[in-house]
Write a protein that holds these residues in place. Structure first.
Motif, short mmCIF file in Angstrom:
data_model
loop_
_atom_site.label_atom_id
_atom_site.label_comp_id
_atom_site.label_asym_id
_atom_site.label_seq_id
_atom_site.Cartn_x
_atom_site.Cartn_y
_atom_site.Cartn_z
N HIS A 80 0.84 -1.19 0.00
CA HIS A 80 0.00 0.00 0.00
C HIS A 80 0.88 1.25 0.00
O HIS A 80 1.87 1.34 0.75
CB HIS A 80 -0.91 0.05 1.23
CG HIS A 80 -1.71 -1.20 1.42
ND1 HIS A 80 -1.32 -2.22 2.24
CD2 HIS A 80 -2.90 -1.58 0.88
CE1 HIS A 80 -2.21 -3.20 2.20
NE2 HIS A 80 -3.18 -2.83 1.38
N GLU A 100 -5.10 5.46 -3.02
CA GLU A 100 -4.24 4.33 -2.70
C GLU A 100 -3.69 3.66 -3.96
O GLU A 100 -4.41 3.42 -4.92
CB GLU A 100 -5.01 3.30 -1.88
CG GLU A 100 -4.18 2.09 -1.49
CD GLU A 100 -4.93 1.15 -0.59
OE1 GLU A 100 -4.46 0.87 0.52
OE2 GLU A 100 -6.01 0.68 -1.01
N GLU A 133 -9.85 5.02 -1.80
CA GLU A 133 -10.28 4.29 -0.61
C GLU A 133 -11.22 5.14 0.23
O GLU A 133 -12.07 4.61 0.96
CB GLU A 133 -9.06 3.86 0.21
CG GLU A 133 -9.38 2.81 1.25
CD GLU A 133 -8.13 2.12 1.74
OE1 GLU A 133 -7.77 2.34 2.90
OE2 GLU A 133 -7.52 1.36 0.97
N THR A 184 -8.53 -2.93 2.70
CA THR A 184 -9.44 -2.22 3.56
C THR A 184 -10.84 -2.21 2.93
O THR A 184 -10.98 -1.97 1.74
CB THR A 184 -8.97 -0.78 3.79
OG1 THR A 184 -7.67 -0.79 4.32
CG2 THR A 184 -9.91 -0.03 4.68
N HIS A 186 -13.96 -0.67 1.85
CA HIS A 186 -14.44 0.69 1.56
C HIS A 186 -15.52 0.62 0.49
O HIS A 186 -15.41 -0.10 -0.49
CB HIS A 186 -13.29 1.60 1.10
CG HIS A 186 -12.44 1.03 -0.01
ND1 HIS A 186 -12.70 1.26 -1.34
CD2 HIS A 186 -11.35 0.23 0.03
CE1 HIS A 186 -11.80 0.64 -2.08
NE2 HIS A 186 -10.97 0.00 -1.27
#
Length: 433
Positions: A80, A100, A133, A184, A186
């Protein structure tokens, strides 16, 4: 300016207790710096190297005996690299975004699908070379009431709520939650959140997950992805989180998700399995963080349920071999992930290093997880049941930077081969403006 000082200033500006500045949810990280600064720029990033002392052959699970002595393999990766941007318009209105780059930021990638006999497939990563994100507009009415609209973090589980690299000891994100849930996580939706007394609360309305993307080895991990230029919202989901901060340095959190997933795809099939079944996804999670007396402890437990799992393989898009979705494997009705880690700052006992804000944590982590915890129609994928331990070091030469090293070992059920590895990495997290 030192990040700790910036955070203290930001927390004071919005009236949050300073004793908990390091424990706010990931969705608030941009907002903490927007207040009082008008325009803010920051981010985080990770670089990792792994030497894996086990086979990377596609049949290592279907034919484990043939691959128990295969050579090791190594990998460099940039998991990331993230840029935060935030702006305070005034009168309670603000904007935040998190851009990201994952694994170098390529929009297309090829991979071998182990669950499809090692067939090469081209994976489409939504967003092209970059992924948004977070991308939201927020109206703050008071400390207790804030409304956020746009693309937001879904704070279900410890990893999603605290996914920045300074919030876990391992080189890569904790495997359990990272396997069974999006990470993550999202999605586009609406969030209402606030803080009252010792509680922080959040409730979200989101586009539903897409069951076409569920897999036997990842459960709903890819369910929030869409190969289209938009997120299909034939079905909807809700998420909620509650954190408790009464004891200085200690945070308890509970979170959950519920929504329908079958039929939340394009094109929408009006007949057959897609119209008959719901694919209800229900997740419950508990997590905690403790920071004090030179110790950091973190733990989580997650359990998930998927209705109509035995019918999921037969939905329209999974039967079409030309669709960009998974086709061959069954999906489990249940999945779970539990984990705990603890680290002690050995530099706390050396006055000069402590004064210079240098830290070095010796840590250990243990976790157990299974994205295919229940057999669907008698089909077993026993290699998905994993117990993993890791031990290592986290060295912080300055508060915003960490150098990580660990030895980890995955323990699999017989007759599968265990999977030891050595990982090193470097990461940062900070704000520049």
């Amino acid at each position: 300016m030192n990040r700790r000082i910036i955070l203290l200033i930001a927390c004071a500006a919005i009236g949050w207790p300073m004793t908990t500045f390091a424990q706010e949810n990931a969705g608030d990280s941009v907002m903490q710096h927007v207040r009082g600064n008008r325009f803010s720029v920051g981010g985080y990033g990770e670089v990792g190297y792994s030497r894996n002392f086990y086979s990377d052959h596609v049949s290592r699970y279907s034919q484990p005996e043939q691959h128990k002595d295969d050579p090791s393999h190594g990998r460099f990766d940039i998991p990331h690299a993230v840029i935060y941007l935030g702006y305070d318009f005034g009168r309670g209105w603000s904007f935040g975004t998190e851009i990201e780059f994952e694994h170098g930021g390529n929009g297309l990638a090829y991979e071998k699908e182990d669950e499809e006999g090692g067939e090469w497939e081209q994976e489409v990563e939504k967003g092209g070379e970059v992924e948004l994100e977070q991308f939201w507009i927020q109206k703050s009415f008071s400390r207790q009431a804030n409304l956020r609209l746009g693309h937001i973090v879904v704070p279900v589980g410890l990893n999603n709520a605290h996914h920045e690299p300074l919030n876990f000891f391992t080189v890569y994100r904790p495997e359990g939650e990272n396997t069974i849930m999006p990470s993550t996580w999202h999605q586009t939706g609406v969030s209402f959140f606030g803080r009252a007394g010792h509680f922080r609360y959040e409730a979200q309305l989101l586009a539903g997950l897409n069951a076409d993307n569920f897999t036997n080895t990842g459960w709903i991990h890819k369910g929030h992805k869409s190969p289209m230029e938009y997120d299909v919202a034939n079905k909807y989901g809700v998420a909620a989180r509650l954190d408790y901060y009464a004891v200085p340095g200690l945070r308890f959190g509970v979170s959950g998700y519920y929504g329908h997933s079958i039929g939340n795809s394009y094109p929408r099939n009006a007949n057959g399995t897609d119209a008959t079944y719901k694919g209800r996804v229900a997740i419950g999670a508990f997590d905690f963080t403790y920071k004090g007396h030179n110790w950091i402890l973190r733990g989580q437990a997650d359990y998930g349920y998927l209705s109509d799992a035995d019918e999921l393989k037969y939905v329209y898009n999974r039967l079409n071999s030309k669709s960009p979705f998974k086709h061959s494997a069954f999906v489990s009705k249940n999945a779970y992930a539990v984990g705990i880690e603890a680290g002690y700052d050995v530099f706390s006992q050396i006055e000069q290093l402590r004064t210079n804000q240098q830290r070095c944590y010796i840590f250990g982590r243990y976790e157990a997880y299974n994205p295919y915890a229940s057999q669907t129609k008698g089909t077993a994928y026993n290699y998905t049941a994993v117990k993993r331990m890791a031990v290592g070091l986290n060295y912080h030469p300055v508060p915003e930077v960490v150098l990580k090293a660990e030895y980890s070992h995955r323990f699999l059920k017989s007759p599968y081969n265990n999977e030891p590895s050595f990982n090193i990495g470097v990461a940062y997290e900070g704000f520049f403006l």
